[in-house]
Design a protein around this motif. Structure first.
Motif, PDB file in Angstrom:
ATOM      1  N   ASP A 122     -25.467 -20.412  10.195  1.00 46.07           N
ATOM      2  CA  ASP A 122     -26.545 -20.759  11.110  1.00 46.07           C
ATOM      3  C   ASP A 122     -26.165 -22.012  11.906  1.00 46.07           C
ATOM      4  OD1 ASP A 122     -29.602 -20.389  11.762  1.00 46.07           O
ATOM      5  OD2 ASP A 122     -29.301 -22.527  11.393  1.00 46.07           O
ATOM      6  N   ALA A 123     -26.570 -22.046  13.166  1.00 49.60           N
ATOM      7  CA  ALA A 123     -26.213 -23.171  14.035  1.00 49.60           C
ATOM      8  C   ALA A 123     -26.759 -24.496  13.492  1.00 49.60           C
ATOM      9  CB  ALA A 123     -26.733 -22.924  15.452  1.00 49.60           C
ATOM     10  N   ASP A 124     -27.962 -24.473  12.931  1.00 51.74           N
ATOM     11  CA  ASP A 124     -28.533 -25.701  12.387  1.00 51.74           C
ATOM     12  C   ASP A 124     -27.769 -26.158  11.143  1.00 51.74           C
ATOM     13  OD1 ASP A 124     -30.483 -25.793  14.336  1.00 51.74           O
ATOM     14  OD2 ASP A 124     -31.951 -24.691  13.138  1.00 51.74           O
ATOM     15  N   TRP A 125     -27.288 -25.214  10.336  1.00 53.48           N
ATOM     16  CA  TRP A 125     -26.497 -25.568   9.162  1.00 53.48           C
ATOM     17  C   TRP A 125     -25.149 -26.149   9.583  1.00 53.48           C
ATOM     18  CZ3 TRP A 125     -26.488 -27.143   4.508  1.00 53.48           C
ATOM     19  CH2 TRP A 125     -25.355 -27.049   3.706  1.00 53.48           C
ATOM     20  N   ILE A 126     -24.559 -25.587  10.630  1.00 50.27           N
ATOM     21  CA  ILE A 126     -23.296 -26.125  11.143  1.00 50.27           C
ATOM     22  C   ILE A 126     -23.499 -27.567  11.605  1.00 50.27           C
ATOM     23  CG2 ILE A 126     -21.547 -25.909  12.959  1.00 50.27           C
ATOM     24  CD1 ILE A 126     -22.045 -22.878  12.897  1.00 50.27           C
ATOM     25  N   ALA A 127     -24.605 -27.825  12.274  1.00 51.51           N
ATOM     26  CA  ALA A 127     -24.897 -29.192  12.728  1.00 51.51           C
ATOM     27  C   ALA A 127     -25.047 -30.126  11.529  1.00 51.51           C
ATOM     28  CB  ALA A 127     -26.165 -29.196  13.577  1.00 51.51           C
ATOM     29  N   LEU A 157      -9.894 -32.209   4.428  1.00 48.60           N
ATOM     30  CA  LEU A 157      -9.086 -31.028   4.767  1.00 48.60           C
ATOM     31  C   LEU A 157      -9.973 -29.819   5.062  1.00 48.60           C
ATOM     32  CD1 LEU A 157      -6.217 -31.403   2.144  1.00 48.60           C
ATOM     33  CD2 LEU A 157      -6.044 -31.707   4.625  1.00 48.60           C
ATOM     34  N   TYR A 158     -11.061 -29.678   4.310  1.00 49.52           N
ATOM     35  CA  TYR A 158     -11.980 -28.558   4.544  1.00 49.52           C
ATOM     36  C   TYR A 158     -12.601 -28.667   5.934  1.00 49.52           C
ATOM     37  CZ  TYR A 158     -16.082 -25.526   4.009  1.00 49.52           C
ATOM     38  OH  TYR A 158     -17.044 -24.556   4.180  1.00 49.52           O
ATOM     39  N   ALA A 159     -12.973 -29.875   6.339  1.00 45.80           N
ATOM     40  CA  ALA A 159     -13.515 -30.056   7.686  1.00 45.80           C
ATOM     41  C   ALA A 159     -12.499 -29.635   8.738  1.00 45.80           C
ATOM     42  CB  ALA A 159     -13.927 -31.511   7.890  1.00 45.80           C
ATOM     43  N   MET A 160     -11.231 -29.949   8.490  1.00 47.78           N
ATOM     44  CA  MET A 160     -10.177 -29.530   9.424  1.00 47.78           C
ATOM     45  C   MET A 160     -10.033 -28.011   9.425  1.00 47.78           C
ATOM     46  SD  MET A 160      -7.429 -32.519   8.449  1.00 47.78           S
ATOM     47  CE  MET A 160      -6.119 -31.862   9.489  1.00 47.78           C
ATOM     48  N   ASP A 161     -10.203 -27.380   8.251  1.00 48.66           N
ATOM     49  CA  ASP A 161     -10.125 -25.918   8.167  1.00 48.66           C
ATOM     50  C   ASP A 161     -11.259 -25.241   8.933  1.00 48.66           C
ATOM     51  OD1 ASP A 161      -7.850 -25.935   6.559  1.00 48.66           O
ATOM     52  OD2 ASP A 161      -8.991 -25.947   4.695  1.00 48.66           O
ATOM     53  N   LEU A 162     -12.403 -25.916   9.003  1.00 52.68           N
ATOM     54  CA  LEU A 162     -13.556 -25.331   9.689  1.00 52.68           C
ATOM     55  C   LEU A 162     -13.417 -25.375  11.213  1.00 52.68           C
ATOM     56  CD1 LEU A 162     -16.558 -26.745   7.597  1.00 52.68           C
ATOM     57  CD2 LEU A 162     -15.647 -24.416   7.559  1.00 52.68           C
ATOM     58  N   GLU A 163     -12.639 -26.305  11.725  1.00 49.87           N
ATOM     59  CA  GLU A 163     -12.596 -26.523  13.172  1.00 49.87           C
ATOM     60  C   GLU A 163     -12.164 -25.294  13.982  1.00 49.87           C
ATOM     61  OE1 GLU A 163     -10.342 -30.143  13.685  1.00 49.87           O
ATOM     62  OE2 GLU A 163     -12.195 -31.335  13.708  1.00 49.87           O
ATOM     63  N   PRO A 164     -11.173 -24.506  13.533  1.00 51.47           N
ATOM     64  CA  PRO A 164     -10.815 -23.326  14.331  1.00 51.47           C
ATOM     65  C   PRO A 164     -11.939 -22.293  14.424  1.00 51.47           C
ATOM     66  CG  PRO A 164      -9.058 -23.884  12.792  1.00 51.47           C
ATOM     67  CD  PRO A 164     -10.247 -24.695  12.409  1.00 51.47           C
ATOM     68  N   HIS A 165     -12.895 -22.348  13.501  1.00 46.97           N
ATOM     69  CA  HIS A 165     -13.953 -21.345  13.454  1.00 46.97           C
ATOM     70  C   HIS A 165     -15.289 -21.866  13.971  1.00 46.97           C
ATOM     71  CE1 HIS A 165     -11.140 -19.205  10.836  1.00 46.97           C
ATOM     72  NE2 HIS A 165     -11.036 -20.319  10.136  1.00 46.97           N
ATOM     73  N   LEU A 166     -15.545 -23.175  13.792  1.00 47.25           N
ATOM     74  CA  LEU A 166     -16.872 -23.715  14.098  1.00 47.25           C
ATOM     75  C   LEU A 166     -16.860 -24.860  15.091  1.00 47.25           C
ATOM     76  CD1 LEU A 166     -18.326 -23.768  10.448  1.00 47.25           C
ATOM     77  CD2 LEU A 166     -18.512 -21.945  12.150  1.00 47.25           C
ATOM     78  N   GLY A 167     -15.702 -25.224  15.606  1.00 52.31           N
ATOM     79  CA  GLY A 167     -15.630 -26.335  16.529  1.00 52.31           C
ATOM     80  C   GLY A 167     -15.266 -27.635  15.836  1.00 52.31           C
ATOM     81  N   ILE A 204     -31.733 -37.367   4.612  1.00 56.03           N
ATOM     82  CA  ILE A 204     -30.628 -36.421   4.813  1.00 56.03           C
ATOM     83  C   ILE A 204     -31.058 -35.030   4.371  1.00 56.03           C
ATOM     84  CG2 ILE A 204     -28.229 -35.892   4.245  1.00 56.03           C
ATOM     85  CD1 ILE A 204     -28.589 -38.486   5.842  1.00 56.03           C
ATOM     86  N   ALA A 205     -31.680 -34.949   3.196  1.00 58.91           N
ATOM     87  CA  ALA A 205     -32.160 -33.659   2.704  1.00 58.91           C
ATOM     88  C   ALA A 205     -33.208 -33.068   3.643  1.00 58.91           C
ATOM     89  CB  ALA A 205     -32.731 -33.818   1.299  1.00 58.91           C
ATOM     90  N   ALA A 206     -33.976 -33.934   4.310  1.00 61.58           N
ATOM     91  CA  ALA A 206     -35.013 -33.460   5.226  1.00 61.58           C
ATOM     92  C   ALA A 206     -34.418 -32.760   6.452  1.00 61.58           C
ATOM     93  CB  ALA A 206     -35.904 -34.621   5.661  1.00 61.58           C
ATOM     94  N   GLU A 207     -33.154 -32.999   6.732  1.00 64.47           N
ATOM     95  CA  GLU A 207     -32.500 -32.358   7.875  1.00 64.47           C
ATOM     96  C   GLU A 207     -32.044 -30.936   7.566  1.00 64.47           C
ATOM     97  OE1 GLU A 207     -29.361 -34.694   9.544  1.00 64.47           O
ATOM     98  OE2 GLU A 207     -30.422 -36.590   9.215  1.00 64.47           O
ATOM     99  N   ALA A 256     -28.502 -21.829  -0.153  1.00 61.61           N
ATOM    100  CA  ALA A 256     -29.800 -21.503   0.423  1.00 61.61           C
ATOM    101  C   ALA A 256     -29.711 -21.248   1.921  1.00 61.61           C
ATOM    102  CB  ALA A 256     -30.791 -22.626   0.150  1.00 61.61           C
ATOM    103  N   ASN A 257     -28.722 -21.843   2.556  1.00 60.54           N
ATOM    104  CA  ASN A 257     -28.547 -21.690   3.993  1.00 60.54           C
ATOM    105  C   ASN A 257     -27.446 -20.693   4.344  1.00 60.54           C
ATOM    106  OD1 ASN A 257     -30.292 -23.803   5.648  1.00 60.54           O
ATOM    107  ND2 ASN A 257     -29.725 -24.779   3.722  1.00 60.54           N
ATOM    108  N   GLY A 258     -27.105 -19.827   3.384  1.00 61.33           N
ATOM    109  CA  GLY A 258     -26.195 -18.726   3.652  1.00 61.33           C
ATOM    110  C   GLY A 258     -24.726 -19.075   3.694  1.00 61.33           C
ATOM    111  N   ASP A 259     -24.348 -20.259   3.228  1.00 60.76           N
ATOM    112  CA  ASP A 259     -22.950 -20.704   3.232  1.00 60.76           C
ATOM    113  C   ASP A 259     -22.359 -20.458   1.843  1.00 60.76           C
ATOM    114  OD1 ASP A 259     -20.548 -22.063   3.218  1.00 60.76           O
ATOM    115  OD2 ASP A 259     -21.348 -23.932   4.015  1.00 60.76           O
TER     116      ASP A 259
END
Length: 338
Positions: free
Chosen positions: A104-109, A161-171, A300-303, A234-237
Motif C-alpha cells: 500500500d502507498a501509505d505503508w510505503i511512506a 541493506l534492506y532499504a537499498m533492496d527496496l529501492e528498485p521496486h519502491l523508489g 509513530i504508531a499513529a502514522e 497487518a498492512n499486507g507486508d
C-alpha cells in the motif's frame, strides 16, 4: 574420553564439558585463578589488565557463569549466515512473485520515514557493548557481550541493506531522512537520550542491566515485534517481518543470558544480597526511562495505515522487563515499571 578432554582447568556444568565450554572457558586470564604472582602485564598507568572495580557487582567466581544459549563463534556465524539467507530469500521471492506491487502507498511512506531508524538504535547499543566487552571479568561474560555487540551491528546493517533492496521496486529510501527523524523527531528523542546515556556508563554490569533488561524488552522489542512484524503483517507486508524476526530471535537470546547473569549474581553466597539491592537500584533508575521512551513512540504508531494496539504493546513490554528481574530473583518496587 581422550586424555586431552579428561584434564580441565574448570568444572563443567554437566559430567562432561560441552564444546561451548571447551572453546570458551579459561581463554581469559585472571589473578583469581592462575596468575598467582599478579598480572604479568599492566597498562602504562599501572592499572591491571582486568580490574574488579570495573563493576560494582561482586562474585565469588565470575568464571562459574555460563551462557544458557551456549553461544560461541561457530554457531554465531552459522546462525547469522542463516538469517541473511532468509532475508535474501524473502526479498528475492517477493521480487519474483511481484509482492512489492501489493504494498500500500501509505505503508510505503511509513517505511520510507521510519524503516532505518532502528538501525541507529542498534548501532547506538553496539558501541557501548563493544567497549564493555573488554572489561568483563570472565571469558563467559565477555563472549556474551562481544557477540551481542556483533548482533547489534549486523541488525543495523541488515536494515540499511534492506532499504537499498527496496529501492528498485519502491523508489528511493534515503537514510538521511531517517537520520533526521532520529535526531529531531519528538517521538524518538527519549530513546535517543537513553542510548546516548548508555554511552556514559563505565560499569559493565549496569550497562548490561540498562541495555538488556530494561531497554530491550520495553523499547527494542516494541519496535521490532510491533512496528516491524505485527504492523507490517497487518498492512499486507510479508517481507519486512523477516528482517525484524531475525533481530527479535537474537534479542531473545540476549534477554535469556542477561537474566541468567542477574540470577547468577543474585544467588552468590557471599555477595547475593548486595547484588540484588544494586541491580534493583539500577532498574529503579533505568526502567522508568525505558518506559518513557517506549510510550513516546506513540505518534509513530499513529502514522500506521492500519493501527495496532500500541498501549497494550507497551504494557506487555514493560511486563516482560519486570519478568526478567523477577525470574532472576530481583524484587522490584511495584511502582517501577508497573
Amino acid at each position: 574420553m581422550t586424555d586431552e578432554r579428561s584434564f580441565q582447568w574448570f568444572t563443567p556444568t554437566k559430567r562432561r564439558a560441552s564444546i561451548y565450554e571447551d572453546v570458551t572457558m579459561d581463554t581469559q586470564p585472571s589473578v583469581h585463578r592462575f596468575l598467582e604472582r599478579g598480572w604479568q602485564m599492566c597498562f602504562d598507568d599501572g592499572a591491571p589488565t582486568w580490574s574488579d572495580d570495573s563493576t560494582a557487582l561482586k562474585s565469588t567466581s565470575w568464571f562459574d557463569f555460563r551462557d544458557p544459549g551456549e553461544q560461541w563463534e561457530r554457531p554465531f556465524y552459522q546462525r547469522g549466515a542463516g538469517s541473511e539467507r532468509q532475508i535474501e530469500g524473502a526479498v528475492k521471492g517477493a521480487a519474483d512473485d511481484g509482492l512489492f506491487a501489493d504494498f500500500d502507498a501509505d505503508w510505503i511512506a511509513f517505511l520510507r520515514n521510519h524503516l532505518q531508524v532502528p538501525a541507529f538504535i542498534d548501532h547506538g547499543i553496539w558501541l557501548p557493548t563493544a567497549i564493555a566487552a573488554r572489561a568483563c571479568l570472565s571469558d563467559s561474560i565477555t563472549h556474551c557481550v562481544a557477540i551481542e555487540a556483533s548482533m547489534k551491528q549486523r541488525s543495523a546493517q541488515a536494515l540499511v541493506l534492506y532499504a537499498m533492496d527496496l529501492e528498485p521496486h519502491l523508489g528511493e529510501f534515503p537514510i538521511e531522512s531517517c537520520r533526521k527523524s532520529w535526531l529531531e523527531h519528538e517521538a524518538w528523542q527519549p530513546s535517543r537520550a537513553y542510548i546516548e546515556k548508555l554511552g556514559t556508563i563505565t560499569d559493565w554490569g549496569e550497562l548490561i542491566v540498562a541495555a538488556n533488561a530494561c531497554f530491550e524488552p520495553a523499547v527494542g522489542m516494541l519496535v521490532r515485534r510491533e512496528l516491524g512484524m505485527r504492523a507490517a503483517s497487518a498492512n499486507g507486508d510479508t517481507v519486512t517481518p523477516v528482517i525484524f524476526r531475525a533481530a527479535a530471535q537474537e534479542s531473545q537470546w540476549i534477554k535469556e543470558w542477561t537474566g541468567e547473569l542477574m540470577r547468577f549474581a543474585a544467588a552468590d553466597e557471599q555477595n547475593g544480597a548486595a547484588n540484588k539491592e544494586l541491580i534493583a537500584g539500577w532498574a529503579a533508575d533505568w526502567l522508568p526511562q525505558a518506559e518513557e521512551a517506549a510510550r513516546a513512540i506513540a505518534p509513530i504508531a499513529a502514522e500506521l495505515p492500519k493501527a495496532i494496539d500500541f498501549d497494550a504493546a507497551v504494557t506487555a513490554g514493560i511486563g516482560e522487563a519486570r519478568a526478567v528481574f523477577e525470574e532472576a530473583g530481583v524484587a522490584l518496587p511495584q511502582a517501577v515499571g508497573a
